[in-house]
Design a protein around this motif. Structure first.
Motif, PDB file in Angstrom:
ATOM      1  N   TYR A  90       0.865  -1.176   0.000  1.00  0.00           N
ATOM      2  CA  TYR A  90       0.000   0.000   0.000  1.00  0.00           C
ATOM      3  C   TYR A  90       0.906   1.231   0.000  1.00  0.00           C
ATOM      4  CZ  TYR A  90      -3.255  -3.606   1.412  1.00  0.00           C
ATOM      5  OH  TYR A  90      -4.004  -4.749   1.463  1.00  0.00           O
ATOM      6  N   ALA A  91       1.066   1.839  -1.148  1.00  0.00           N
ATOM      7  CA  ALA A  91       1.982   2.969  -1.296  1.00  0.00           C
ATOM      8  C   ALA A  91       1.328   4.269  -0.866  1.00  0.00           C
ATOM      9  CB  ALA A  91       2.447   3.075  -2.747  1.00  0.00           C
ATOM     10  N   GLU A  92       2.060   5.051  -0.121  1.00  0.00           N
ATOM     11  CA  GLU A  92       1.637   6.389   0.308  1.00  0.00           C
ATOM     12  C   GLU A  92       2.741   7.360  -0.080  1.00  0.00           C
ATOM     13  OE1 GLU A  92      -1.168   7.410   1.490  1.00  0.00           O
ATOM     14  OE2 GLU A  92      -2.139   5.497   1.958  1.00  0.00           O
ATOM     15  N   ARG A  93       2.714   7.815  -1.340  1.00  0.00           N
ATOM     16  CA  ARG A  93       3.812   8.640  -1.835  1.00  0.00           C
ATOM     17  C   ARG A  93       3.965   9.949  -1.082  1.00  0.00           C
ATOM     18  NH1 ARG A  93       2.915   9.312  -8.105  1.00  0.00           N
ATOM     19  NH2 ARG A  93       1.704   7.427  -7.908  1.00  0.00           N
ATOM     20  N   VAL A  94       2.873  10.544  -0.592  1.00  0.00           N
ATOM     21  CA  VAL A  94       2.962  11.799   0.161  1.00  0.00           C
ATOM     22  C   VAL A  94       3.759  11.592   1.451  1.00  0.00           C
ATOM     23  CG1 VAL A  94       1.606  13.552   1.376  1.00  0.00           C
ATOM     24  CG2 VAL A  94       0.826  12.695  -0.831  1.00  0.00           C
ATOM     25  N   GLU A  95       3.630  10.412   2.040  1.00  0.00           N
ATOM     26  CA  GLU A  95       4.358  10.078   3.265  1.00  0.00           C
ATOM     27  C   GLU A  95       5.733   9.485   2.976  1.00  0.00           C
ATOM     28  OE1 GLU A  95       2.114   7.643   6.026  1.00  0.00           O
ATOM     29  OE2 GLU A  95       0.243   8.398   5.186  1.00  0.00           O
ATOM     30  N   ASN A  96       6.045   9.216   1.698  1.00  0.00           N
ATOM     31  CA  ASN A  96       7.251   8.494   1.309  1.00  0.00           C
ATOM     32  C   ASN A  96       7.332   7.178   2.079  1.00  0.00           C
ATOM     33  OD1 ASN A  96       9.661   8.164  -0.245  1.00  0.00           O
ATOM     34  ND2 ASN A  96      10.843   8.598   1.597  1.00  0.00           N
ATOM     35  N   ALA A  97       6.239   6.405   2.008  1.00  0.00           N
ATOM     36  CA  ALA A  97       6.174   5.151   2.753  1.00  0.00           C
ATOM     37  C   ALA A  97       5.382   4.114   1.972  1.00  0.00           C
ATOM     38  CB  ALA A  97       5.527   5.378   4.109  1.00  0.00           C
ATOM     39  N   ILE A  98       5.729   2.865   2.217  1.00  0.00           N
ATOM     40  CA  ILE A  98       4.981   1.734   1.674  1.00  0.00           C
ATOM     41  C   ILE A  98       4.599   0.883   2.879  1.00  0.00           C
ATOM     42  CG2 ILE A  98       5.016  -0.251   0.123  1.00  0.00           C
ATOM     43  CD1 ILE A  98       7.285   1.290  -1.412  1.00  0.00           C
ATOM     44  N   TYR A  99       3.303   0.583   2.983  1.00  0.00           N
ATOM     45  CA  TYR A  99       2.791  -0.155   4.132  1.00  0.00           C
ATOM     46  C   TYR A  99       2.358  -1.558   3.736  1.00  0.00           C
ATOM     47  CZ  TYR A  99       2.587   4.314   6.570  1.00  0.00           C
ATOM     48  OH  TYR A  99       2.912   5.513   7.159  1.00  0.00           O
ATOM     49  N   PHE A 100       2.403  -2.453   4.724  1.00  0.00           N
ATOM     50  CA  PHE A 100       1.974  -3.837   4.565  1.00  0.00           C
ATOM     51  C   PHE A 100       1.260  -4.256   5.836  1.00  0.00           C
ATOM     52  CE2 PHE A 100       5.954  -3.148   2.389  1.00  0.00           C
ATOM     53  CZ  PHE A 100       5.739  -3.674   1.131  1.00  0.00           C
ATOM     54  N   LEU A 101       0.317  -5.171   5.702  1.00  0.00           N
ATOM     55  CA  LEU A 101      -0.261  -5.820   6.875  1.00  0.00           C
ATOM     56  C   LEU A 101       0.439  -7.161   7.024  1.00  0.00           C
ATOM     57  CD1 LEU A 101      -4.076  -5.057   6.483  1.00  0.00           C
ATOM     58  CD2 LEU A 101      -2.373  -3.856   7.870  1.00  0.00           C
ATOM     59  N   THR A 102       0.802  -7.483   8.244  1.00  0.00           N
ATOM     60  CA  THR A 102       1.499  -8.737   8.513  1.00  0.00           C
ATOM     61  C   THR A 102       1.026  -9.288   9.848  1.00  0.00           C
ATOM     62  OG1 THR A 102       3.697  -9.784   8.585  1.00  0.00           O
ATOM     63  CG2 THR A 102       3.495  -7.580   9.573  1.00  0.00           C
ATOM     64  N   ASP A 103       1.425 -10.492  10.158  1.00  0.00           N
ATOM     65  CA  ASP A 103       0.966 -11.148  11.371  1.00  0.00           C
ATOM     66  C   ASP A 103       2.069 -11.187  12.420  1.00  0.00           C
ATOM     67  OD1 ASP A 103       0.195 -13.662  13.124  1.00  0.00           O
ATOM     68  OD2 ASP A 103      -1.592 -13.069  11.999  1.00  0.00           O
TER      69      ASP A 103
END
Length: 159
Positions: free
Chosen positions: A38-51
């Motif tokens: 899940y890319a959030e270019r404004v935040e310069n971050a890429i997120y993932f859900l994990t366990d």
């Protein structure tokens, strides 16, 4: 092309592909696994859900440098992202990212074992070719003429 345009192209490719291989370090070995990004270019971050039960937590705690590789083989578009990873317990972010990929692993966003993995990119490289058929034609023409084919755009960009 400017570095800004190259960075925008990287984020566009990441958005379009949506899935990547996340590579972490496990001792002397490297380990890759597919993840919904899940890319959030404004935040310069890429997120993932994990366990919480996954080995990623331990690996990232010891070696936070990771590599993300995105591939659209039909479109001949590729991105490699290097950055720093951190594990977070962030219920609001879980709610924001909740969707079909997550439903394959958890029953609801309230599951207490869900963690958020945030990757802050430091740099990336992309390869953007005109497509598989055109690439083969260019390679064949180059082979016949003893020249190197122009396989599309490539750039390294600090993010």
């Amino acid at each position: 092309m400017t570095e800004y345009d190259d960075a925008a192209r990287i984020w566009d490719i990441i958005d379009k592909i949506g899935f990547c291989m996340l590579t972490t370090q496990s001792g002397r070995d490297l380990r890759a696994r597919p993840m919904a990004a899940y890319a959030e270019r404004v935040e310069n971050a890429i997120y993932f859900l994990t366990d919480a039960a996954s080995h990623k937590d331990e690996e990232i705690a010891r070696w936070p440098n990771v590599c993300l590789t995105f591939a659209d083989t039909k479109g001949q578009k590729y991105v490699s992202v290097s950055g720093m990873a951190e594990m977070m317990i962030d219920r609001e972010r879980v709610e924001e990212l909740w969707g079909t990929p997550a439903k394959a692993w958890w029953e609801s966003p309230e599951d207490p074992s869900i963690r958020v993995l945030k990757v802050t990119p430091s740099f990336a490289e992309y390869w953007d070719s005109p497509g598989t058929v055109m690439s083969y034609i260019k390679m064949a023409a180059a082979a016949l003429s003893s020249s190197k084919p122009n396989m599309g755009d490539n750039a390294k960009v600090e993010l």
